[in-house]
Scaffold this motif. Structure first.
Motif, PDB file in Angstrom:
ATOM      1  N   CYS A  68      14.201  12.064  14.885  1.00 51.73           N
ATOM      2  CA  CYS A  68      15.237  12.342  13.884  1.00 51.73           C
ATOM      3  C   CYS A  68      16.143  13.510  14.282  1.00 51.73           C
ATOM      4  CB  CYS A  68      14.593  12.608  12.531  1.00 51.73           C
ATOM      5  SG  CYS A  68      13.951  11.098  11.774  1.00 51.73           S
ATOM      6  N   CYS A  81      12.980   7.667  14.563  1.00 51.62           N
ATOM      7  CA  CYS A  81      14.058   7.757  13.575  1.00 51.62           C
ATOM      8  C   CYS A  81      14.529   6.328  13.270  1.00 51.62           C
ATOM      9  CB  CYS A  81      15.210   8.597  14.107  1.00 51.62           C
ATOM     10  SG  CYS A  81      16.563   8.679  12.916  1.00 51.62           S
ATOM     11  N   VAL A  82      14.093   5.801  12.143  1.00 54.66           N
ATOM     12  CA  VAL A  82      14.452   4.413  11.843  1.00 54.66           C
ATOM     13  C   VAL A  82      15.883   4.308  11.332  1.00 54.66           C
ATOM     14  CG1 VAL A  82      12.083   3.691  11.437  1.00 54.66           C
ATOM     15  CG2 VAL A  82      13.452   4.467   9.517  1.00 54.66           C
ATOM     16  N   GLY A  83      16.505   5.465  11.055  1.00 55.19           N
ATOM     17  CA  GLY A  83      17.897   5.449  10.591  1.00 55.19           C
ATOM     18  C   GLY A  83      18.901   5.439  11.738  1.00 55.19           C
ATOM     19  N   TRP A 132      11.669  12.205   8.385  1.00 55.49           N
ATOM     20  CA  TRP A 132      12.587  11.314   7.670  1.00 55.49           C
ATOM     21  C   TRP A 132      13.220  12.044   6.470  1.00 55.49           C
ATOM     22  CZ3 TRP A 132       9.295   6.150   7.254  1.00 55.49           C
ATOM     23  CH2 TRP A 132       9.185   5.593   8.541  1.00 55.49           C
ATOM     24  N   CYS A 185      16.210  13.951   7.471  1.00 54.24           N
ATOM     25  CA  CYS A 185      17.125  13.256   8.389  1.00 54.24           C
ATOM     26  C   CYS A 185      18.230  12.517   7.628  1.00 54.24           C
ATOM     27  CB  CYS A 185      16.333  12.263   9.237  1.00 54.24           C
ATOM     28  SG  CYS A 185      17.369  11.253  10.302  1.00 54.24           S
ATOM     29  N   CYS A 229      18.177   8.678   8.287  1.00 57.67           N
ATOM     30  CA  CYS A 229      17.111   7.947   7.592  1.00 57.67           C
ATOM     31  C   CYS A 229      17.428   7.843   6.106  1.00 57.67           C
ATOM     32  CB  CYS A 229      15.752   8.626   7.826  1.00 57.67           C
ATOM     33  SG  CYS A 229      15.132   8.337   9.501  1.00 57.67           S
TER      34      CYS A 229
HETATM   35 ZN    ZN Z   1      15.709   9.814  11.114  1.00 59.07          ZN
END
Ligand code: ZN
Ligand code: ACM
Length: 488
Positions: A208, A227-229, A265, A268, A271
């Motif tokens: 992130c 970081c899934v965003g 997250w 972030c 995210c």
């Molecule tokens: Zn993230």
């Protein structure tokens, strides 16, 4: 003599008399579509063996049974008829090659042994905080950086030297082929969004903040999550999975999903933006939604994703999205998932985690576990699995002794169901496997340790935890999902 068979055949009937039985005994084989998948019938009479098998796997299992008859009957065996087929389609053993690396030769020994007991899935844990063990051609730093840590400091033991190792793609193909010849499907695990430090040590943009991180040397749960965003990080994962799908021909791919702290997250913007865009109310939902997206991506490639039970917390995953591997859960979410038709792999921490000492998880406890209980009904359980995490497993000898004989309890449940025979009868069958396993290079734990008397169990547990617990681990809570929740 009566043969000692493990797992216990579903139906075995003695016929009068005995036959001479050894490698030279004639064996006739045929196929029958009337038998269930992986099933077989075997008759020993008049010094001959007749095998009728449903398919190639069925014939392979008949031959494993025959091998055990030869090994345990010593030349003259009671005549008998066996009709046999597995209760569960997914009968797995798991090895963590990240915390301590075990290479091709060791794995082959384990695979050979597992096949003898009709296990048919090798769950290969290939990526974690302390090591990335799989060559990915598009991202070479994953192994250039992620496959070596400068030291190992698991628990109280400081090894004082670098620990390194990974599987080339050629070696993976070799293992996959070795397994296929033994009717074992390889399920690789690429762990995310947590247990991702080694990947982030190689490519810091995956986290992130983008800040550099070091590969971990200790046991625990670490804050370095994917970081899934970040669309680039998600693209990285897809590219890695593309290579993994091409390498592993099996139907399943494990994408982790356990023990992912939320702090990164929380802080972030990417995210949080993704949560907002997708209308996700919590970080659990952010994880569930991402796992669902990846599962759909894998489905397009003909694969079914497997995830640890934590991924159910957000409520996104339906019965058709993923297989769920249950290991530990405070709130029982796996049961409703199963009751809605979802497929579950039972790997209960307290019974099927074999990295823990025999004082804590004696053989009888593993054997007595009803794998169908937690999720309600036999039909809701798709598979069983024995797990071997290796933070505290520093030699192949120890690894073998931790798995054997406890893994045999899993093999018995997966093939024969619950309940089967008495525990003393199971013990006899287990003991008969000591020499055949030794011949494969697999030492089995001495019998005196399998089921310690109560006064020796506690010291065994204390000895283990003294060597494995550190103040950091205690602060985290050793089993975070079993205690009070600190999430969000
Ligand atoms: Zn993230
Ligand atoms: C697990 O043992 N953390 C799946």
């Amino acid at each position: 003599m009566k043969p000692q068979l493990l797992p216990c055949p579903r139906k075995l009937r003695r016929i009068s008399g005995a036959s001479r039985l050894d490698e030279a005994t004639p064996v006739a084989t045929q196929r029958s579509a009337a038998l269930p998948p992986e099933g077989y019938a075997l008759t020993l009479e008049n010094d001959r063996v007749q095998i009728t098998a449903a398919d190639d796997a069925g014939e392979f299992y008949a031959r494993q049974t025959l091998r055990q008859m030869i090994e345990t009957c010593g030349g003259a065996c009671d005549n008998l008829e066996i009709e046999d087929a597995p209760v569960l389609a997914y009968r797995a053993f798991h090895v963590d090659c990240c915390r301590h690396f075990y290479g091709v030769d060791d794995l082959k020994k384990l695979i050979e042994a597992a096949a003898r007991f009709k296990l048919n899935v090798f769950h290969w844990h290939l990526t974690d905080d302390q090591g990335w063990r799989l060559e990915i051609k598009r991202y070479p730093r994953l192994t250039e950086v992620g496959a070596t840590r400068p030291d190992s400091r698991f628990g109280g033991v400081i090894e004082g030297k670098p620990h390194s190792g990974y599987f080339t793609q050629a070696q993976v193909r070799e293992i996959v082929a070795f397994c296929a010849a033994r009717h074992i499907e390889v399920v690789p695990e690429i762990e995310l969004p947590g247990h991702f430090t080694a990947a982030m040590a190689a490519y810091s943009f995956l986290g992130c903040t983008g800040a550099p991180v070091e590969i971990e040397m200790t046991a625990g749960i670490f804050p370095h999550v994917l970081c899934v965003g970040n669309p680039e990080a998600r693209e990285f994962v897809r590219q890695v999975l593309d290579e993994v799908c091409a390498l592993f021909p099996g139907r399943y791919l494990h994408i982790g999903g356990d023990e992912a702290p939320r702090a990164a997250w929380q802080g972030c913007a990417h995210c949080r933006e993704r949560m907002e865009q997708r209308g996700l109310p919590s970080f659990d939902a952010l994880q569930g939604d991402y796992i669902k997206e990846l599962a759909a991506y894998l489905k397009e490639k003909g694969k079914t994703a497997i995830t640890w039970n934590e991924s159910l917390k957000g409520g996104q995953l339906g019965a058709d999205d993923v297989l769920v591997q249950r290991w530990m859960e405070r709130k029982p979410l796996t049961k409703p998932f199963a009751q809605a038709g979802g497929r579950v792999i039972e790997a209960d921490f307290y019974h099927y985690y074999f990295d823990y000492p025999y004082g804590m998880t004696p053989l009888k406890k593993s054997f007595s576990f009803d794998p169908f209980k937690k999720t309600g009904a036999p039909t809701s359980v798709f598979g069983v699995e024995g797990c071997l995490w290796t933070e505290f497993v520093r030699s192949f000898n120890d690894l073998c002794e931790k798995l054997f004989p406890r893994l045999l309890a899993v093999a018995e449940r997966g093939w024969s169901g619950f309940p089967t025979r008495s525990f003393p009868a199971f013990l006899e069958a287990v003991e008969a496997q000591r020499a055949p396993l030794a011949a494969l290079g697999i030492p089995m734990r001495p019998r005196v340790d399998w089921d310690l008397p109560p006064h020796r169990r506690l010291p065994d547990i204390i000895r283990f935890f003294k060597g494995s617990l550190t103040p950091d681990l205690l602060r985290q809570g050793l089993f975070p999902d079993s205690g009070k929740k600190k999430e969000q």
